[in-house]
Write a protein that holds these residues in place. Structure first.
Motif, PDB file in Angstrom:
ATOM      1  N   ALA A  41       6.179  13.049  25.527  1.00 52.30           N
ATOM      2  CA  ALA A  41       7.549  12.571  25.759  1.00 52.30           C
ATOM      3  C   ALA A  41       7.539  11.346  26.671  1.00 52.30           C
ATOM      4  O   ALA A  41       8.329  10.416  26.497  1.00 52.30           O
ATOM      5  CB  ALA A  41       8.393  13.688  26.366  1.00 52.30           C
ATOM      6  N   ALA A  98       8.927  18.516  17.090  1.00 48.76           N
ATOM      7  CA  ALA A  98       9.421  18.064  18.396  1.00 48.76           C
ATOM      8  C   ALA A  98      10.767  18.679  18.760  1.00 48.76           C
ATOM      9  O   ALA A  98      10.995  19.059  19.911  1.00 48.76           O
ATOM     10  CB  ALA A  98       9.501  16.544  18.416  1.00 48.76           C
ATOM     11  N   ASP A  99      11.685  18.810  17.759  1.00 52.25           N
ATOM     12  CA  ASP A  99      13.014  19.352  18.100  1.00 52.25           C
ATOM     13  C   ASP A  99      12.927  20.820  18.502  1.00 52.25           C
ATOM     14  O   ASP A  99      13.627  21.276  19.408  1.00 52.25           O
ATOM     15  CB  ASP A  99      14.001  19.139  16.933  1.00 52.25           C
ATOM     16  N   ARG A 125      10.227  22.227  19.861  1.00 49.73           N
ATOM     17  CA  ARG A 125       9.570  22.236  21.170  1.00 49.73           C
ATOM     18  C   ARG A 125      10.595  21.904  22.254  1.00 49.73           C
ATOM     19  O   ARG A 125      10.601  22.507  23.329  1.00 49.73           O
ATOM     20  CB  ARG A 125       8.410  21.227  21.164  1.00 49.73           C
ATOM     21  N   ASP A 126      11.494  21.000  21.936  1.00 53.15           N
ATOM     22  CA  ASP A 126      12.497  20.589  22.905  1.00 53.15           C
ATOM     23  C   ASP A 126      13.425  21.755  23.271  1.00 53.15           C
ATOM     24  O   ASP A 126      13.683  22.014  24.443  1.00 53.15           O
ATOM     25  CB  ASP A 126      13.303  19.409  22.323  1.00 53.15           C
ATOM     26  N   GLU A 159      11.473  24.231  25.328  1.00 54.91           N
ATOM     27  CA  GLU A 159      11.290  23.750  26.700  1.00 54.91           C
ATOM     28  C   GLU A 159      12.561  23.958  27.524  1.00 54.91           C
ATOM     29  O   GLU A 159      12.504  24.371  28.676  1.00 54.91           O
ATOM     30  CB  GLU A 159      10.925  22.254  26.698  1.00 54.91           C
ATOM     31  N   ARG A 160      13.715  23.655  26.904  1.00 61.59           N
ATOM     32  CA  ARG A 160      14.974  23.835  27.630  1.00 61.59           C
ATOM     33  C   ARG A 160      15.194  25.307  27.934  1.00 61.59           C
ATOM     34  O   ARG A 160      15.649  25.684  29.005  1.00 61.59           O
ATOM     35  CB  ARG A 160      16.144  23.243  26.824  1.00 61.59           C
TER      36      ARG A 160
END
Ligand code: AMP
Ligand code: ZN
Length: 461
Positions: A336, A414-415, A417-418, A421-422
């Protein structure tokens, strides 16, 4: 730089023999079988130490030996020769076996980002040097001949045992157990040189007939040859303290009349169920076995770096799962930063990180703390500055975090993982409502998440 010295049992400031240069010797592998992950922990430690030394601006001259002769079954000086045993079992020559496992060793260490020391020295290439060393010891009265070899007389070396603190000779259990040789003057006397029975394949000419070196003499000889009469650091695993390194000290100091090594550094064991990972206990894993199970070499390196080298590290697949998750999160966060819109972060934050990281790793290799500093830095909004700082840290960590873009088979989009992560951040903040909402969002997109002690893992439904 601060290092813990096994000899003095305390942390000491590193003061080098040659200004600005560190000279270091590391006990290398015995190449009669494939190195296991316990061994690899020892070489990841060696490699990390090398990297921290260079990170501190020193020039480095490192030597590692390859034991391709004369390593006996027991770590004392008796039993079958492991190289010879492997040769008999496979029908190959000891030279072929040594070559095969040396090649495998370097394939594995390359994958684990373990740099090769400047000099890699094979015992069999140094027979004449070793012989010279032993002859000098005999001449000085430290060595004596028996019917099966040349032994070191430890009663002539009063400080024998100072590294392990075991200076009462009768307490040297390993020596005392070796009762087969009544000609030894003291139970803990050890072989400098062994006379070869006819069937012993590896043998050379010597003043005592056809024979071969004892195990300990190679390290005393090759360290002196390449690093000089006094050098800075000597490394190995803690199993080497009571016998191999005591014997090295006895040989070198007897010959030189002064200590050869200033700092002795030892890495603790990798264990399995509370016992040392070792070939003889049959509880070993090799790198290809881990790879077959879906773990990458970097997952294992992360697993090792997360525990201080002087602490025992229990090998479990749960632990490996935790390392794998943490490592892929690290890659995602670094990725990122690499692609961040903003290039900059408050220079003070970066400066503080650089300092905290250097301080941590220079304090007797506190890599877990250094990693913690990196995680803290990565909590800031992504930026190129942070990416660059992470690259500087990776000179020590060697986790290949610059490869953050490379697609892996099990890669998580990626979406996803995002969101994960949040959710992880929400959980950490004990914000359960948000955490549950994000879990539901993941489920809607076809992913389930499982929490573990210090992370989480994602699975496609
Ligand atoms: P060897 O080939 O048996 O001489 O071992 C090579 C290196 O690995 C030495 O420095 C040993 O001390 C180290 N070593 C062996 N087993 C382990 C273990 N379970 N954990 C950490 N280091 C080990
Ligand atoms: Zn050694």
């Amino acid at each position: 730089m601060i290092v813990y010295n096994t000899l003095t049992r305390r942390k000491e400031e590193l003061v080098t023999v040659h200004p600005g240069e560190v000279r270091m010797y590391s006990c290398g592998p015995t190449v009669y079988s494939r190195a296991h992950m316990g061994n690899m922990r020892a070489y990841i430690f060696m490699d990390t130490l090398r990297r921290v030394i260079k990170f501190n601006g020193y020039k480095l001259l490192g030597v590692m030996n390859i034991t391709d002769v004369g390593h006996l079954t027991s770590d004392a000086d008796d039993g079958d020769d492991k190289m010879e045993k492997a040769a008999k079992k496979t029908g190959k020559s000891p030279w072929e076996i040594a070559e095969h496992f040396t090649k495998l060793f370097f394939e594995d260490t390359d994958k684990l980002n373990i740099e090769r020391p400047e000099i890699v020295a094979k015992a069999t290439d140094h027979i004449a040097d070793m012989l010279e060393f032993v002859e000098a010891l005999v001449e000085k009265g430290y060595g004596y001949e028996t019917s099966d070899g040349i032994y070191f007389d430890i009663s002539k070396f009063p400080s024998y045992g100072k590294l392990s603190g075991n200076t009462r000779l009768s307490d040297n259990i390993a020596g005392a157990r070796v009762d087969v040789n009544d000609e030894k003057r003291n139970p803990a006397d050890f072989a400098l040189w062994k006379k070869a029975p006819k069937e012993h394949i590896m043998q050379w000419d010597s003043p005592w007939g056809r024979s071969y070196p004892g195990w300990h003499i190679e390290c005393s000889t090759m360290s002196r040859k390449y690093l000089g009469d006094t050098f800075d650091i000597h490394t190995g695993g803690v199993d080497h303290i009571p016998i191999h390194h005591e014997n090295e000290i006895a040989q070198s100091e007897a010959l030189l009349g002064h200590p050869a090594v200033h700092y002795w550094m030892h890495v603790e064991f990798m264990q399995v169920d509370g016992r040392k990972m070792s070939k003889s206990l049959g509880n070993t894993y090799t790198l290809d076995e881990l790879e077959e199970k879906g773990y990458s070499p970097m997952d294992f390196r992360y697993f090792c770096l997360n525990t201080h080298y002087r602490k025992k590290l229990n090998f479990t697949f749960e632990g490996m799962d935790g390392a794998k998750t943490a490592y892929s999160r690290l890659l995602a966060l670094v990725g990122a930063c690499k692609h961040a819109e903003s290039g900059t972060t408050d220079p003070e934050i970066i400066r503080q990180f650089d300092k905290a990281f250097l301080d941590a790793v220079s304090d007797d290799l506190n890599i877990p703390l250094g990693l913690g500093e990196l995680w803290t830095l990565l909590k800031n909004p992504p930026s190129r500055d942070i990416y660059d700082a992470a690259m500087r840290a990776d000179k020590v960590l060697a986790l290949s975090i610059d490869k953050c873009d490379e697609k892996k088979d099990d890669d998580v989009p990626a979406d996803i993982r995002d969101i994960a992560e949040r959710r992880f951040a929400a959980r950490k903040a004990k914000n359960w409502a948000e955490s549950d909402a994000l879990r539901a969002e993941l489920a809607e997109k076809g992913w389930s998440v499982a929490d573990s002690k210090d992370g989480y893992s994602l699975k496609k439904n």
